[in-house]
Design a protein around this motif. Structure first.
Motif, PDB file in Angstrom:
ATOM      1  N   VAL A 148       0.862  -1.182   0.000  1.00  0.00           N
ATOM      2  CA  VAL A 148       0.000   0.000   0.000  1.00  0.00           C
ATOM      3  C   VAL A 148       0.898   1.231   0.000  1.00  0.00           C
ATOM      4  O   VAL A 148       1.685   1.437   0.936  1.00  0.00           O
ATOM      5  CB  VAL A 148      -0.927   0.021   1.228  1.00  0.00           C
ATOM      6  N   SER A 149       0.788   2.050  -1.039  1.00  0.00           N
ATOM      7  CA  SER A 149       1.606   3.264  -1.160  1.00  0.00           C
ATOM      8  C   SER A 149       0.689   4.484  -1.096  1.00  0.00           C
ATOM      9  O   SER A 149      -0.268   4.582  -1.870  1.00  0.00           O
ATOM     10  CB  SER A 149       2.389   3.265  -2.477  1.00  0.00           C
ATOM     11  N   ILE A 150       1.013   5.415  -0.192  1.00  0.00           N
ATOM     12  CA  ILE A 150       0.208   6.624  -0.013  1.00  0.00           C
ATOM     13  C   ILE A 150       1.065   7.830  -0.384  1.00  0.00           C
ATOM     14  O   ILE A 150       2.091   8.102   0.242  1.00  0.00           O
ATOM     15  CB  ILE A 150      -0.307   6.730   1.433  1.00  0.00           C
ATOM     16  N   PHE A 151       0.635   8.511  -1.457  1.00  0.00           N
ATOM     17  CA  PHE A 151       1.346   9.693  -1.954  1.00  0.00           C
ATOM     18  C   PHE A 151       0.574  10.935  -1.522  1.00  0.00           C
ATOM     19  O   PHE A 151      -0.657  10.995  -1.655  1.00  0.00           O
ATOM     20  CB  PHE A 151       1.432   9.672  -3.480  1.00  0.00           C
ATOM     21  N   ARG A 152       1.299  11.943  -1.047  1.00  0.00           N
ATOM     22  CA  ARG A 152       0.669  13.205  -0.684  1.00  0.00           C
ATOM     23  C   ARG A 152       1.250  14.332  -1.525  1.00  0.00           C
ATOM     24  O   ARG A 152       2.450  14.359  -1.811  1.00  0.00           O
ATOM     25  CB  ARG A 152       0.873  13.491   0.806  1.00  0.00           C
ATOM     26  N   LYS A 153       0.363  15.241  -1.930  1.00  0.00           N
ATOM     27  CA  LYS A 153       0.807  16.366  -2.746  1.00  0.00           C
ATOM     28  C   LYS A 153       1.818  17.210  -1.975  1.00  0.00           C
ATOM     29  O   LYS A 153       1.767  17.313  -0.750  1.00  0.00           O
ATOM     30  CB  LYS A 153      -0.389  17.230  -3.155  1.00  0.00           C
ATOM     31  N   ASN A 154       2.736  17.795  -2.721  1.00  0.00           N
ATOM     32  CA  ASN A 154       3.778  18.659  -2.158  1.00  0.00           C
ATOM     33  C   ASN A 154       4.721  17.892  -1.232  1.00  0.00           C
ATOM     34  O   ASN A 154       5.372  18.488  -0.372  1.00  0.00           O
ATOM     35  CB  ASN A 154       3.155  19.851  -1.397  1.00  0.00           C
ATOM     36  N   SER A 155       4.770  16.561  -1.416  1.00  0.00           N
ATOM     37  CA  SER A 155       5.707  15.750  -0.626  1.00  0.00           C
ATOM     38  C   SER A 155       6.446  14.807  -1.564  1.00  0.00           C
ATOM     39  O   SER A 155       5.845  14.195  -2.446  1.00  0.00           O
ATOM     40  CB  SER A 155       4.968  14.944   0.443  1.00  0.00           C
ATOM     41  N   LYS A 156       7.738  14.694  -1.362  1.00  0.00           N
ATOM     42  CA  LYS A 156       8.551  13.796  -2.174  1.00  0.00           C
ATOM     43  C   LYS A 156       8.690  12.417  -1.533  1.00  0.00           C
ATOM     44  O   LYS A 156       9.406  11.566  -2.047  1.00  0.00           O
ATOM     45  CB  LYS A 156       9.937  14.404  -2.391  1.00  0.00           C
ATOM     46  N   GLN A 157       8.017  12.228  -0.431  1.00  0.00           N
ATOM     47  CA  GLN A 157       8.109  10.967   0.281  1.00  0.00           C
ATOM     48  C   GLN A 157       6.814  10.173   0.150  1.00  0.00           C
ATOM     49  O   GLN A 157       5.732  10.736  -0.049  1.00  0.00           O
ATOM     50  CB  GLN A 157       8.429  11.203   1.756  1.00  0.00           C
ATOM     51  N   VAL A 168       8.945   4.705   5.265  1.00  0.00           N
ATOM     52  CA  VAL A 168       8.848   5.870   4.398  1.00  0.00           C
ATOM     53  C   VAL A 168       9.974   5.789   3.387  1.00  0.00           C
ATOM     54  O   VAL A 168      11.122   5.492   3.734  1.00  0.00           O
ATOM     55  CB  VAL A 168       8.955   7.177   5.211  1.00  0.00           C
ATOM     56  N   ARG A 169       9.639   6.033   2.125  1.00  0.00           N
ATOM     57  CA  ARG A 169      10.663   6.025   1.075  1.00  0.00           C
ATOM     58  C   ARG A 169      10.532   7.278   0.220  1.00  0.00           C
ATOM     59  O   ARG A 169       9.493   7.943   0.213  1.00  0.00           O
ATOM     60  CB  ARG A 169      10.547   4.777   0.200  1.00  0.00           C
ATOM     61  N   GLN A 170      11.581   7.566  -0.507  1.00  0.00           N
ATOM     62  CA  GLN A 170      11.564   8.691  -1.430  1.00  0.00           C
ATOM     63  C   GLN A 170      10.865   8.281  -2.728  1.00  0.00           C
ATOM     64  O   GLN A 170      10.982   7.148  -3.178  1.00  0.00           O
ATOM     65  CB  GLN A 170      12.992   9.144  -1.745  1.00  0.00           C
ATOM     66  N   GLN A 171      10.155   9.214  -3.341  1.00  0.00           N
ATOM     67  CA  GLN A 171       9.469   8.908  -4.601  1.00  0.00           C
ATOM     68  C   GLN A 171      10.449   8.682  -5.736  1.00  0.00           C
ATOM     69  O   GLN A 171      10.296   7.757  -6.527  1.00  0.00           O
ATOM     70  CB  GLN A 171       8.521  10.047  -4.982  1.00  0.00           C
ATOM     71  N   ALA A 172      11.474   9.516  -5.810  1.00  0.00           N
ATOM     72  CA  ALA A 172      12.354   9.484  -6.967  1.00  0.00           C
ATOM     73  C   ALA A 172      13.413   8.401  -6.857  1.00  0.00           C
ATOM     74  O   ALA A 172      13.485   7.497  -7.685  1.00  0.00           O
ATOM     75  CB  ALA A 172      13.017  10.848  -7.149  1.00  0.00           C
TER      76      ALA A 172
END
Length: 252
Positions: A154-163, A183-187
């Motif tokens: 399950v991956s939860i992405f939040r706007k204005n966050s790179k994590q 917690v991981r980095q998106q890039a």
């Protein structure tokens, strides 16, 4: 004839076996009717024998292919007739849109939550099982049931966050179990990231609050029940699709 044999004996290139072959050849020319020795060596194959051998090989190959195709057709028809999961489950559950990845072992679910969250769930096909007591065993009778296991990311992405907040979960037939949170980095993902302690080592109250966090987003026991039905369907569909692909290649 005697002069021919005498001449051959004087030639150092010819040994006894060669002399015999030449004698037979000369005898065949001068006495074609009485000659009984074959020109070809007994170990050589005649054109007819070669054609017969090739024909037998082709017939055997054809029989093997026909038998394999017959077995594949029978198995496909049996699965179509006896499968209990032919009807595809709905493509939406708890606000998630379900994307079946044909030919792969994964199912994807996606949804928007609120104004600034995007949730993605990657689900495997059955990748494990455990034995559990059934009603007979509870009464002292032999017997066990098998519960199948599904892994979820399950991956939860939040706007204005790179994590990305990521949960590793186990989906049992009617129960969700969190096994890891990190917690991981998106890039860029480190080769050996620190992923925190084991989930069960966290404070009990914190564990419960994290289950509530997922449940609020539609990731709960009811989703596990849905996924088990969907994966059952996908297992059957992929197996039939695989057999049809093999059959198609064999028919060409």
């Amino acid at each position: 004839m005697a002069r021919a044999i005498q001449s051959l004996r004087k030639c150092p290139l010819f040994q006894t076996q060669n002399l015999l072959h030449h004698f037979q050849f000369q005898h065949q020319i001068t006495n074609p009717i009485s000659c009984s020795a074959p020109i070809f060596s007994p170990q050589s194959s005649t054109p007819t024998q070669i054609r017969n051998s090739s024909y037998v090989a082709e017939m055997r190959k054809s029989a093997i292919n026909d038998n394999m195709l017959r077995l594949l057709r029978n198995e496909i028809q049996y699965e179509l007739d006896h499968s209990t999961h032919q009807q595809q489950p709905p493509a939406e559950i708890n606000g998630f849109k379900v994307f079946e990845r044909r030919g792969e072992k994964w199912i994807s679910l996606e949804k928007q939550f609120g104004e600034n969250e995007e949730i993605k769930v990657e689900v495997t096909m059955f990748d494990g099982s455990i034995r559990v007591p059934n009603e007979g065993e509870k009464k002292g009778l032999p017997g066990q049931d098998i519960q199948l296991h599904i892994s979820m990311i399950v991956s939860i992405f939040r706007k204005n966050s790179k994590q990305v907040l990521e949960f590793i979960c186990s989906a049992w037939p009617d129960t969700l179990a969190i096994t890891k949170l990190f917690v991981r980095q998106q890039a860029k993902v480190p080769q050996q990231p620190y992923t925190g302690p084991k989930f069960r080592e966290l404070d009990d109250e914190l564990q419960n609050s994290l289950y509530d966090f997922l449940e609020e987003r539609g990731i709960d026991d009811s989703l596990c029940t849905f996924l088990h039905k969907y994966v059952n369907y996908k297992e059957d569909a992929e197996y039939i699709r695989w057999m049809k692909s093999v059959k198609s290649v064999m028919e060409k």
